[in-house]
Design a protein around this motif. Structure first.
Motif, mmCIF file in Angstrom:
data_model
loop_
_atom_site.group_PDB
_atom_site.id
_atom_site.type_symbol
_atom_site.label_atom_id
_atom_site.label_comp_id
_atom_site.label_asym_id
_atom_site.label_seq_id
_atom_site.Cartn_x
_atom_site.Cartn_y
_atom_site.Cartn_z
ATOM 1 N N SER A 192 -7.094 -7.628 57.099
ATOM 2 C CA SER A 192 -7.865 -7.900 55.883
ATOM 3 C C SER A 192 -9.343 -7.929 56.205
ATOM 4 O O SER A 192 -9.768 -8.489 57.231
ATOM 5 N N TYR A 204 -7.051 -8.579 39.529
ATOM 6 C CA TYR A 204 -6.811 -7.310 38.857
ATOM 7 C C TYR A 204 -5.468 -7.345 38.136
ATOM 8 O O TYR A 204 -4.535 -8.031 38.557
ATOM 9 N N PHE A 222 -2.709 -8.430 40.601
ATOM 10 C CA PHE A 222 -3.092 -8.538 42.006
ATOM 11 C C PHE A 222 -4.186 -9.602 42.087
ATOM 12 O O PHE A 222 -5.293 -9.398 41.573
ATOM 13 N N ASP A 225 -8.169 -9.884 45.290
ATOM 14 C CA ASP A 225 -8.025 -8.579 45.917
ATOM 15 C C ASP A 225 -9.269 -7.743 45.643
ATOM 16 O O ASP A 225 -10.188 -8.183 44.942
ATOM 17 N N LYS A 226 -9.271 -6.542 46.203
ATOM 18 C CA LYS A 226 -10.340 -5.577 45.938
ATOM 19 C C LYS A 226 -9.708 -4.208 45.776
ATOM 20 O O LYS A 226 -9.208 -3.615 46.735
ATOM 21 N N ILE A 227 -9.721 -3.700 44.526
ATOM 22 C CA ILE A 227 -9.160 -2.403 44.177
ATOM 23 C C ILE A 227 -10.239 -1.638 43.417
ATOM 24 O O ILE A 227 -10.798 -2.149 42.447
ATOM 25 N N SER A 246 -4.886 -1.591 48.027
ATOM 26 C CA SER A 246 -5.593 -2.858 48.161
ATOM 27 C C SER A 246 -6.521 -2.752 49.365
ATOM 28 O O SER A 246 -6.073 -2.795 50.510
ATOM 29 N N GLN A 248 -8.875 -4.872 50.202
ATOM 30 C CA GLN A 248 -9.053 -6.174 50.839
ATOM 31 C C GLN A 248 -7.929 -6.460 51.825
ATOM 32 O O GLN A 248 -8.180 -6.904 52.948
ATOM 33 N N HIS A 249 -6.682 -6.227 51.447
ATOM 34 C CA HIS A 249 -5.539 -6.556 52.285
ATOM 35 C C HIS A 249 -4.993 -5.353 53.036
ATOM 36 O O HIS A 249 -3.953 -5.484 53.702
ATOM 37 N N HIS A 253 0.461 -0.398 47.734
ATOM 38 C CA HIS A 253 1.569 -0.837 46.900
ATOM 39 C C HIS A 253 2.170 0.388 46.207
ATOM 40 O O HIS A 253 1.449 1.125 45.514
ATOM 41 N N LYS A 267 5.739 -1.850 50.207
ATOM 42 C CA LYS A 267 4.349 -2.071 50.583
ATOM 43 C C LYS A 267 4.128 -1.443 51.959
ATOM 44 O O LYS A 267 4.900 -1.694 52.885
#
Length: 614
Positions: A192, A204, A222, A225-227, A246, A248-249, A253, A267
């Protein structure tokens, strides 16, 4: 001795004038009636060639629209979607056809744009602008997706299902500083990335809406997170397979999009199989992360191991280095692998694209680029990985200056754009046709000219040209227009002002000319900006986005200057009626169009410092 002029050939005999084929639509209909649609197949007398006779040749400028953000047409062209002004509702409009305002437009004088001087009554122009949107569109459904004060819809994110019955939109909201999530939620594994002001975390939600009935079918969330939702960069829909990256992670998905429902499949990141979490839970325990007494929860972000996807990549590179070392009988490739081992391990996923239902193209780069901390992302090294999600096998890996990947991208562009998805559905009439360097010689010439410009530029070269070509990969889903008026085999236009990609471009002060590819004659012009008054703020950046109908001669241009939006409709107007008297056209005959636009540009420069001119 004969004179030298005796050997000069006759120019009229050597250079014969090119005979232009008939541009009359009646001749085209007769040819199709007599010989079928396959007559002169390499020319334009087929069904798609009739677009060179029917085109949007009239501009209704400064149209009054509802308080919403216009998005795009559905794939079948029957409806139009937009986002409400507060970005909480999805607005679905019913499209009434390109001739919905034909009677009002045909009453105007013979011109190709709307101004009071071209109307019999000066008050006619404001009336047309006021009712134009209502004539073409009718609000059919208003779908509430996010309550006011919570998440806001991203007005540049929308994905249509393969059958055109559902649309996927995304919403997001920033995390509050008062209730910040704990560490184990923001860092779900050891890859991450670290948040920063440019890479702020958000919540999100993806929404699935049934278009014809106008109701919410399903949603998936989500948290923390950052999408990247803008321009569908973090989402990709291929048939019924949906992938969400994703950043951030560092997790992909994978969902199955069935009847508007999001069905989780797997995932990809720390895990690659569905049962990996169950198997690892018996091996990885909290006792391995601390020696203190008591009951502790196992946290994946404290792991010292390499996640499974990154392990697949490193194993692929190791096997490649061993094979090359045995082939060359030299340990150079193996030493090179060990030298760059830590750099490859530190790479992070940036963008993804589905090549088909099993293969995904992943773009890796450094964490500075992924988290938007680098001002020049193209100056950093990037890698492309082709991964099979079913067999969990890495097929190949390329650098962002690989000549092999450039050749693949140029020769098989349609497979990267997935422009042949709808061709398998014979009952649908909106099969996509997009010009690309792999299927159109004119698009290939534009592409080669772009490469040659980079090569001959200062600080350029072949290596820099390859990076610029591969910078477009991965290609965002549904980001190219299928309008026949942007087909380079039918029309020629300046790609500096308009292109197939549905992205905002610089706005031209002059009209955009569309020339017939077969004849070279000017077919029609599009006026993207405001016509009545010049933009006096010369320092403001003017952008324009074009929304073309998939099949009809209808287009929308939205010009943005700072916070001001100007909407123009480009419609089909029948030829000028001979019943109008010459005295009614006297105002038009006195206007020189090039001088008119040149005076508008000079007026904008002269009045740029006068606030009263606004």
């Amino acid at each position: 001795m004969p004179e030298a002029t005796d050997h000069v050939p006759d120019v009229k005999r050597v250079f014969k004038p090119r005979r232009l084929p008939s541009q009359n639509i009646v001749d085209r209909f007769m040819s199709r009636e007599h010989y079928g649609i396959h007559f002169r197949r390499n020319a334009l007398d087929t069904n798609r060639g009739f677009y060179t006779n029917v085109y949007p040749n009239y501009t209704i400028s400064n149209v009054e629209k509802p308080n919403c953000f216009l998005r795009k047409f559905t794939p079948d062209g029957k409806r139009f979607i937009a986002f409400s002004q507060n970005q909480t509702h999805l607005e679905i409009y019913l499209y009434k056809g390109p001739s919905a305002m034909n009677e009002a437009v045909c009453e105007l004088w013979d011109s190709d744009f709307l101004l009071p001087m071209f109307c019999q009554d000066p008050a006619q122009a404001p009336n047309i602008r006021r009712v134009a949107f209502e004539r073409f569109f009718t609000l059919e459904h208003l779908v509430l997706l996010t309550p006011l004060g919570q998440e806001q819809l991203n007005r540049e994110c929308s994905l249509f299902s393969d059958d055109g019955e559902y649309v996927i939109v995304g919403s997001a909201c920033f995390l509050s500083d008062e209730q910040h999530p704990p560490m184990w939620r923001t860092h779900q594994n050891n890859e991450s990335v670290a948040p920063n002001p440019r890479h702020a975390l958000e919540d999100y939600t993806l929404h699935s809406i049934e278009i014809s009935e106008g109701f919410l079918v399903d949603r998936v969330s989500f948290k923390a997170d950052k999408i990247y939702l803008s321009h569908n960069q973090g989402l990709y829909l291929y048939k019924d397979t949906l992938t969400v990256l994703s950043v951030q992670h560092q997790t992909i998905h994978v969902f199955k999009f069935v009847m508007g429902k999001f069905v989780p499949v797997r995932k990809i990141g720390r895990l690659i199989y569905e049962d990996d979490d169950y198997l690892l839970s018996h091996t990885l325990t909290s006792d391995q992360q601390t020696s203190l007494p008591g009951n502790f929860t196992y946290r994946p972000y404290r792991e010292q191991t390499i996640n499974l996807l990154k392990h697949r990549i490193l194993a692929h590179l190791y096997r490649r280095a061993v094979a090359l070392s045995h082939l060359d009988k030299s340990p150079y490739e193996l030493r090179k692998f060990y030298m760059y081992f830590d750099q490859i391990k530190a790479l992070r996923m940036w963008k993804i694209q589905l090549l088909d239902e099993d293969h995904v193209l992943i773009k890796y780069s450094s964490e500075e680029v992924v988290t938007l901390r680098s001002g020049e992302p193209n100056s950093h090294a990037a890698f492309f990985v082709v991964y099979n999600m079913t067999t969990t096998e890495v097929l190949s890996m390329y650098q962002n200056n690989s000549p092999e990947l450039v050749d693949i991208c140029e020769n098989f562009t349609d497979f990267f754009r997935n422009s042949n998805l709808n061709l398998v559905h014979g009952e649908f009439r909106y099969a996509q046709h997009t010009s690309s360097p792999s299927n159109n010689i004119y698009a290939q010439l534009v592409h080669q000219r772009f490469k040659q410009t980079i090569i001959s530029a200062k600080n350029g070269g072949i290596n820099e040209a390859r990076k610029r070509v591969l910078a477009q990969l991965p290609i965002s889903a549904q980001s190219y227009s299928s309008s026949p008026y942007l087909d380079l085999s039918l029309f020629s236009y300046d790609e500096k002002w308009i292109s197939l990609m549905e992205r905002p471009k610089a706005c031209s002060e002059l009209p955009i000319h569309f020339f017939g590819r077969e004849s070279g004659i000017t077919k029609f012009r599009i006026y993207p900006g405001p016509l009545e008054r010049p933009n006096t703020n010369s320092s403001a950046r003017k952008l324009v986005a074009f929304i073309f109908h998939p099949t009809d001669p209808f287009a929308i241009s939205v010009q943005k200057t700072n916070y001001e939006y100007v909407v123009n409709f480009h419609v089909r107007k029948a030829p000028f009626s001979s019943k109008k008297s010459s005295t009614q056209r006297s105002g038009l005959d006195q206007v020189n169009l090039p001088d008119y636009f040149r005076s508008r540009q000079q007026a904008g420069q002269a009045n740029s410092s006068d606030p009263a001119s606004l």
